[in-house]
Design a protein around this motif. Structure first.
Motif, short mmCIF file in Angstrom:
data_model
loop_
_atom_site.label_atom_id
_atom_site.label_comp_id
_atom_site.label_asym_id
_atom_site.label_seq_id
_atom_site.Cartn_x
_atom_site.Cartn_y
_atom_site.Cartn_z
N SER A 1 4.83 10.43 8.56
CA SER A 1 5.74 9.95 7.51
C SER A 1 6.03 8.47 7.70
O SER A 1 6.21 7.99 8.83
CB SER A 1 7.06 10.73 7.57
OG SER A 1 6.84 12.11 7.32
N PHE A 2 6.07 7.75 6.58
CA PHE A 2 6.47 6.35 6.57
C PHE A 2 7.90 6.30 6.05
O PHE A 2 8.16 6.55 4.88
CB PHE A 2 5.52 5.54 5.69
CG PHE A 2 5.88 4.10 5.56
CD1 PHE A 2 6.10 3.31 6.68
CD2 PHE A 2 6.01 3.51 4.30
CE1 PHE A 2 6.43 1.96 6.55
CE2 PHE A 2 6.33 2.16 4.17
CZ PHE A 2 6.55 1.39 5.30
N THR B 1 -3.48 4.77 3.39
CA THR B 1 -2.51 5.44 2.51
C THR B 1 -3.10 6.76 2.03
O THR B 1 -4.32 6.89 1.84
CB THR B 1 -2.18 4.55 1.31
OG1 THR B 1 -3.38 4.23 0.61
CG2 THR B 1 -1.51 3.26 1.77
N ARG C 1 -1.90 11.95 10.21
CA ARG C 1 -0.97 11.80 9.10
C ARG C 1 0.47 11.88 9.60
O ARG C 1 0.86 12.81 10.30
CB ARG C 1 -1.21 12.88 8.05
CG ARG C 1 -0.31 12.74 6.82
CD ARG C 1 -0.65 13.72 5.75
NE ARG C 1 -1.98 13.48 5.16
CZ ARG C 1 -2.37 13.98 4.00
NH1 ARG C 1 -1.57 14.77 3.30
NH2 ARG C 1 -3.58 13.72 3.55
N SER D 1 6.69 8.12 1.81
CA SER D 1 5.31 8.58 1.60
C SER D 1 4.69 8.96 2.94
O SER D 1 5.29 8.82 4.00
CB SER D 1 4.49 7.48 0.94
OG SER D 1 4.38 6.35 1.80
N GLN D 2 3.46 9.44 2.87
CA GLN D 2 2.68 9.76 4.06
C GLN D 2 1.59 8.70 4.24
O GLN D 2 1.02 8.21 3.26
CB GLN D 2 2.02 11.14 3.91
CG GLN D 2 3.01 12.30 3.83
CD GLN D 2 3.52 12.69 5.21
OE1 GLN D 2 2.75 13.03 6.10
NE2 GLN D 2 4.84 12.65 5.37
N ILE D 3 1.32 8.34 5.49
CA ILE D 3 0.19 7.46 5.77
C ILE D 3 -0.59 8.06 6.94
O ILE D 3 -0.08 8.92 7.67
CB ILE D 3 0.64 6.02 6.11
CG1 ILE D 3 1.50 5.99 7.38
CG2 ILE D 3 1.38 5.39 4.94
CD1 ILE D 3 1.85 4.58 7.82
N PHE E 1 0.80 -1.22 0.00
CA PHE E 1 0.00 0.00 0.00
C PHE E 1 0.84 1.27 0.00
O PHE E 1 0.37 2.32 -0.45
CB PHE E 1 -0.91 0.01 1.24
CG PHE E 1 -2.07 -0.94 1.16
CD1 PHE E 1 -3.34 -0.48 0.84
CD2 PHE E 1 -1.90 -2.28 1.41
CE1 PHE E 1 -4.41 -1.36 0.78
CE2 PHE E 1 -2.97 -3.16 1.34
CZ PHE E 1 -4.23 -2.70 1.02
N SER E 2 2.05 1.20 0.56
CA SER E 2 2.86 2.41 0.76
C SER E 2 4.31 2.14 0.41
O SER E 2 4.76 0.99 0.38
CB SER E 2 2.78 2.87 2.22
OG SER E 2 1.45 3.16 2.60
N SER E 3 5.04 3.21 0.16
CA SER E 3 6.49 3.11 -0.06
C SER E 3 7.18 4.08 0.88
O SER E 3 6.59 5.07 1.34
CB SER E 3 6.83 3.44 -1.52
OG SER E 3 6.37 4.75 -1.85
#
Length: 262
Positions: free
Chosen positions: A213-214, A261, A211, A203-205, A198-200
């Motif tokens: 940072s990931f 995401t 919200r 990115s932000q989740i 779903f995320s890299s």
């Protein structure tokens, strides 16, 4: 050298009694404390602590886990052989799910009920301290090479525990907190491979509508800034750089975590 690990919710004092019993049976054994700081009756936290470390122990290690709110009741005492091909490790503890995730992570398991009084404390069994009177001596005997079949009958039914009870609903991943460490980092039951679908990184989740940072590690955000990452345990972790995420997010073991995401 034979090796025994200990994981309990005992804090101080009581682990020493277990160690004394173990060393009285097998003076040559090396004892490693995984932790004695599990939250009282925190079966899932204890299971996670053992699960997250067991793969780093050598073959033949005996893991004694005692987070046992059902001590003295009809719950059974278990010994488990896990793994195959000469790479087996052993687990001893109560039948409440505590041992199962770690044992299963090593491969095939054989589960036995401890009923043999010859492998228990000879001076008698307390109703309130099976860690000392049943699990410590049984584990010590296994560390000396006693066959696991000697503990009692093999069983096919036991209390199960599975960390992977998360769900996916459109853009949402719904999981739960399974552990909060001494730094206040919050570990969820959402595995790495699910998050990365779903995320890299970078990115932000959103976590519980907040919200963040990931990122790959704590220092990739500013001091006191919240973040999410994949921890060394390979689950989604919520943290605060040089802060305490458990306090900041108000999360504790068993709480729901909703990841989205953005």
């Amino acid at each position: 050298m034979p090796l025994i690990s200990l994981t309990t919710d005992f804090g101080d004092l009581y682990p020493a009694a277990m160690k004394a019993v173990i060393l009285g049976i097998n003076p040559a054994v090396q004892i490693v404390d995984i932790t004695h700081a599990i939250r009282q009756a925190g079966i899932r936290e204890g299971a996670f602590a053992l699960y997250s470390l067991v793969r780093y122990f050598p073959q033949g290690t005996v893991h004694i886990g005692v987070v046992d709110p059902g001590v003295g009741t009809s719950r059974r005492a278990l010994a488990i052989k896990a793994g195959c091909g000469g790479e087996e490790q052993f687990f001893v503890g109560p039948d409440n799910g505590l041992l199962i995730p770690a044992a299963r992570s090593l491969g095939e398991i054989e589960v036995y009920e401890i009923t043999n009084p010859e492998l228990m404390l000879k001076s008698g069994i307390s109703a309130t301290f099976h860690g000392r009177d049943i699990f410590a001596p049984a584990g010590a005997h296994l560390s000396k090479g006693t066959p696991i079949e000697a503990v009692g009958p093999r069983i096919s039914y036991f209390v199960d525990l599975d960390f992977e009870n998360f769900g996916i609903d459109g853009p949402f991943i719904i999981g739960e907190v399974i552990f909060a460490d001494n730094f206040g980092n919050v570990i969820t039951n959402i595995p790495e491979e699910v998050v990365l679908k779903f995320s890299s990184f970078g990115s932000q989740i959103e976590i519980n509508s907040r919200r963040i940072s990931f990122v790959q590690t704590y220092g990739f955000v500013g001091e006191k800034e919240p973040l999410a990452l994949i921890g060394s345990h390979r689950f989604l972790e919520i943290a605060v750089n040089k802060g305490n995420a458990a306090r900041q997010f108000g999360l504790k073991s068993g709480d729901q975590v909703v990841v989205k995401t953005v």
